[in-house]
Design a protein around this motif. Sequence first.
Motif, PDB file in Angstrom:
ATOM      1  N   TYR A 190       0.826  -1.222   0.000  1.00  0.00           N
ATOM      2  CA  TYR A 190       0.000   0.000   0.000  1.00  0.00           C
ATOM      3  C   TYR A 190       0.851   1.259   0.000  1.00  0.00           C
ATOM      4  N   SER A 248      -4.995   6.466   1.641  1.00  0.00           N
ATOM      5  CA  SER A 248      -4.233   5.223   1.526  1.00  0.00           C
ATOM      6  C   SER A 248      -4.824   4.371   0.416  1.00  0.00           C
ATOM      7  N   GLY A 280      -1.612  -1.444  10.706  1.00  0.00           N
ATOM      8  CA  GLY A 280      -2.562  -1.226  11.797  1.00  0.00           C
ATOM      9  C   GLY A 280      -1.858  -0.593  12.986  1.00  0.00           C
ATOM     10  N   HIS A 281      -2.592   0.224  13.705  1.00  0.00           N
ATOM     11  CA  HIS A 281      -1.988   0.938  14.844  1.00  0.00           C
ATOM     12  C   HIS A 281      -3.058   1.401  15.829  1.00  0.00           C
ATOM     13  N   GLU A 327     -10.848   8.828  14.865  1.00  0.00           N
ATOM     14  CA  GLU A 327     -10.484   9.045  13.454  1.00  0.00           C
ATOM     15  C   GLU A 327     -11.687   8.705  12.596  1.00  0.00           C
ATOM     16  N   TYR A 380     -12.670   7.310   8.722  1.00  0.00           N
ATOM     17  CA  TYR A 380     -12.217   6.700   7.466  1.00  0.00           C
ATOM     18  C   TYR A 380     -13.398   6.728   6.488  1.00  0.00           C
ATOM     19  N   TYR A 399       2.538   1.422  16.822  1.00  0.00           N
ATOM     20  CA  TYR A 399       2.518   0.144  16.092  1.00  0.00           C
ATOM     21  C   TYR A 399       2.925  -1.033  16.977  1.00  0.00           C
TER      22      TYR A 399
HETATM   23  C1  S6P Z   1      -3.502   7.687  10.482  1.00  0.00           C
HETATM   24  C2  S6P Z   1      -4.448   6.931   9.605  1.00  0.00           C
HETATM   25  C3  S6P Z   1      -3.962   6.459   8.235  1.00  0.00           C
HETATM   26  C4  S6P Z   1      -2.924   5.318   8.316  1.00  0.00           C
HETATM   27  C5  S6P Z   1      -2.688   4.670   6.981  1.00  0.00           C
HETATM   28  C6  S6P Z   1      -1.721   3.505   6.987  1.00  0.00           C
HETATM   29  O1  S6P Z   1      -3.957   7.798  11.792  1.00  0.00           O
HETATM   30  O2  S6P Z   1      -5.024   5.856  10.342  1.00  0.00           O
HETATM   31  O3  S6P Z   1      -3.492   7.513   7.463  1.00  0.00           O
HETATM   32  O4  S6P Z   1      -1.708   5.771   8.839  1.00  0.00           O
HETATM   33  O5  S6P Z   1      -3.886   4.197   6.471  1.00  0.00           O
HETATM   34  O6  S6P Z   1      -1.941   2.593   8.012  1.00  0.00           O
HETATM   35  P1  S6P Z   1      -0.767   2.233   9.020  1.00  0.00           P
HETATM   36  O7  S6P Z   1      -1.373   1.286   9.993  1.00  0.00           O
HETATM   37  O8  S6P Z   1       0.348   1.616   8.207  1.00  0.00           O
HETATM   38  O9  S6P Z   1      -0.327   3.540   9.628  1.00  0.00           O
END
Ligand code: S6P
Length: 197
Positions: free
Chosen positions: A58, A77, A93-94, A103, A105, A166
């Motif tokens: 990604y 993303s 994921g985090h 947040e 989405y 993370y």
């Molecule tokens: C930031 C938001 C997104 C993610 C991105 C990638 O809070 O949730 O911009 O950073 O989708 O995911 P990841 O888990 O690699 O940060």
Amino acid sequence: MKPVEINDLPTSVWLDINTGVFEPCVEISRRKVSDLAMMFADQEAVQQLIAQGDPVVYDIRYHPFQTSTSDMALGVSTIYPGKVGDEYHMTKGHFHVRMDQPEIYFCVRGTGFLLMESKEGDFQVAEWRPGTITHIPPQYAHRVVNTGPEPLIWVASYHLAAGHDYEPIIARGFAKIVVEKDGQPVFLPNPRRPNSG
Ligand code: S6P
Ligand code: ZN
């Protein structure tokens, strides 16, 4: 990452929902199979894919909106279609570092799932198609999985100060993994968590 500039004037960006490209955008990050190596269950498949050229899983495009009194950010993303072994392409994921930070989405292209899990172990899934908008409450880790044949693209809106944690995901993953079985996505217990049933 470049320093964030303060701009107190209204600002607009333009997103191409077919490609996930948006302008202006201060940073583009690209995550390949090797960047997510520990996240996938099939380690043999991980090593094979890395040896075959380490495909991109990604891209993340990011733009901050920092004023003298507020901070927000936009991330777009794009998860490319594909699998590692039987497991679909997904984000790392985090959790947010600031546990009071939610947040939003907004899925604009493709199909898949948003996995969310709290530190207490409440596991939730949102099924995604273009137009699905999910509010992720504070304290829920979030990971997106692309189970479809085309790129899965979504817009993330959050506070710059939220931060990314993370480590718990690297250590334990999510309660379920999403794999293809007979051409369909199915949820299986995470093999790294023997008691996740
Ligand atoms: C930031 C938001 C997104 C993610 C991105 C990638 O809070 O949730 O911009 O950073 O989708 O995911 P990841 O888990 O690699 O940060
Ligand atoms: Zn986030």
